[in-house]
Design a protein around this motif. Structure first.
Motif, PDB file in Angstrom:
ATOM      1  N   LEU A   1       1.013  -1.176  -0.019  1.00  0.00           N
ATOM      2  CA  LEU A   1      -0.040  -0.159   0.030  1.00  0.00           C
ATOM      3  C   LEU A   1       0.835   1.338  -0.094  1.00  0.00           C
ATOM      4  O   LEU A   1       0.618   2.326  -0.873  1.00  0.00           O
ATOM      5  CB  LEU A   1      -0.957  -0.131   1.174  1.00  0.00           C
ATOM      6  CG  LEU A   1      -2.146   0.731   1.214  1.00  0.00           C
ATOM      7  CD1 LEU A   1      -3.163   0.627  -0.143  1.00  0.00           C
ATOM      8  CD2 LEU A   1      -2.841   0.683   2.430  1.00  0.00           C
ATOM      9  N   GLU A   2       1.754   1.287   0.844  1.00  0.00           N
ATOM     10  CA  GLU A   2       2.765   2.369   0.964  1.00  0.00           C
ATOM     11  C   GLU A   2       3.669   2.287  -0.550  1.00  0.00           C
ATOM     12  O   GLU A   2       3.679   3.694  -0.943  1.00  0.00           O
ATOM     13  CB  GLU A   2       3.570   2.135   1.974  1.00  0.00           C
ATOM     14  CG  GLU A   2       4.664   3.584   2.307  1.00  0.00           C
ATOM     15  CD  GLU A   2       5.408   3.507   3.577  1.00  0.00           C
ATOM     16  OE1 GLU A   2       6.215   4.368   3.749  1.00  0.00           O
ATOM     17  OE2 GLU A   2       5.361   2.634   4.310  1.00  0.00           O
ATOM     18  N   HIS A   4       3.173   1.182  -3.419  1.00  0.00           N
ATOM     19  CA  HIS A   4       2.250   1.502  -4.727  1.00  0.00           C
ATOM     20  C   HIS A   4       1.399   2.920  -4.644  1.00  0.00           C
ATOM     21  O   HIS A   4       0.996   3.510  -5.639  1.00  0.00           O
ATOM     22  CB  HIS A   4       1.461   0.490  -5.062  1.00  0.00           C
ATOM     23  CG  HIS A   4       2.382  -0.639  -5.545  1.00  0.00           C
ATOM     24  ND1 HIS A   4       2.975  -0.860  -6.647  1.00  0.00           N
ATOM     25  CD2 HIS A   4       2.539  -1.728  -4.656  1.00  0.00           C
ATOM     26  CE1 HIS A   4       3.690  -1.892  -6.689  1.00  0.00           C
ATOM     27  NE2 HIS A   4       3.471  -2.838  -5.378  1.00  0.00           N
ATOM     28  N   HIS A   5       0.730   3.110  -3.447  1.00  0.00           N
ATOM     29  CA  HIS A   5       0.023   4.136  -3.375  1.00  0.00           C
ATOM     30  C   HIS A   5       0.492   5.387  -2.327  1.00  0.00           C
ATOM     31  O   HIS A   5      -0.272   6.223  -2.145  1.00  0.00           O
ATOM     32  CB  HIS A   5      -1.330   3.802  -2.961  1.00  0.00           C
ATOM     33  CG  HIS A   5      -1.836   2.818  -3.862  1.00  0.00           C
ATOM     34  ND1 HIS A   5      -2.442   3.020  -5.143  1.00  0.00           N
ATOM     35  CD2 HIS A   5      -2.123   1.181  -3.771  1.00  0.00           C
ATOM     36  CE1 HIS A   5      -2.920   2.165  -5.665  1.00  0.00           C
ATOM     37  NE2 HIS A   5      -2.517   0.920  -4.969  1.00  0.00           N
ATOM     38  N   ILE A   7       0.632   5.338   0.803  1.00  0.00           N
ATOM     39  CA  ILE A   7      -0.309   5.367   2.117  1.00  0.00           C
ATOM     40  C   ILE A   7       0.295   4.563   3.061  1.00  0.00           C
ATOM     41  O   ILE A   7       0.413   3.296   2.930  1.00  0.00           O
ATOM     42  CB  ILE A   7      -1.891   4.831   1.730  1.00  0.00           C
ATOM     43  CG1 ILE A   7      -2.603   5.687   0.888  1.00  0.00           C
ATOM     44  CG2 ILE A   7      -2.699   4.676   3.093  1.00  0.00           C
ATOM     45  CD1 ILE A   7      -3.864   5.022   0.344  1.00  0.00           C
ATOM     46  N   ASP A  46      -4.601   5.584   8.234  1.00  0.00           N
ATOM     47  CA  ASP A  46      -3.333   6.296   7.984  1.00  0.00           C
ATOM     48  C   ASP A  46      -2.836   7.397   9.056  1.00  0.00           C
ATOM     49  O   ASP A  46      -3.537   7.522  10.118  1.00  0.00           O
ATOM     50  CB  ASP A  46      -3.390   6.819   6.590  1.00  0.00           C
ATOM     51  CG  ASP A  46      -4.396   7.994   6.469  1.00  0.00           C
ATOM     52  OD1 ASP A  46      -5.135   8.476   7.341  1.00  0.00           O
ATOM     53  OD2 ASP A  46      -4.677   8.277   5.289  1.00  0.00           O
TER      54      ASP A  46
END
Length: 75
Positions: A1-2, A4-5, A7, A46
């Motif tokens: 998640l972090e 690729h995005h 977050i 987050d």
């Protein structure tokens, strides 16, 4: 998640409660329907405290151990 995005998960809050096994879950876990399972429902947030992930896990109550660390109000 972090990666690729962008977050980053800051924290997660989980609720653990006993529930009777739903039919589909009982079949997958190979236990009788309505056997008591532990359901863990978790929301990960987050750094702005926005919820970004919700998950539910079913566990056999006689096959799981929890370690709970708690901090006092001044930490």
């Amino acid at each position: 998640l972090e990666k690729h995005h962008g977050i980053r998960i800051y924290q997660g809050t989980a609720v653990v409660k006993p529930i009777p096994a739903p039919k589909d879950v009982a079949e997958k876990l190979q236990v009788p329907r309505n056997s008591i399972l532990l359901l863990i429902s978790q929301t990960d947030s987050d750094e702005a405290r926005r919820p970004v992930i919700f998950s539910e896990e079913y566990h056999l109550s006689d096959k799981i151990t929890f370690l709970i660390q708690r901090k006092g109000p001044h930490y």
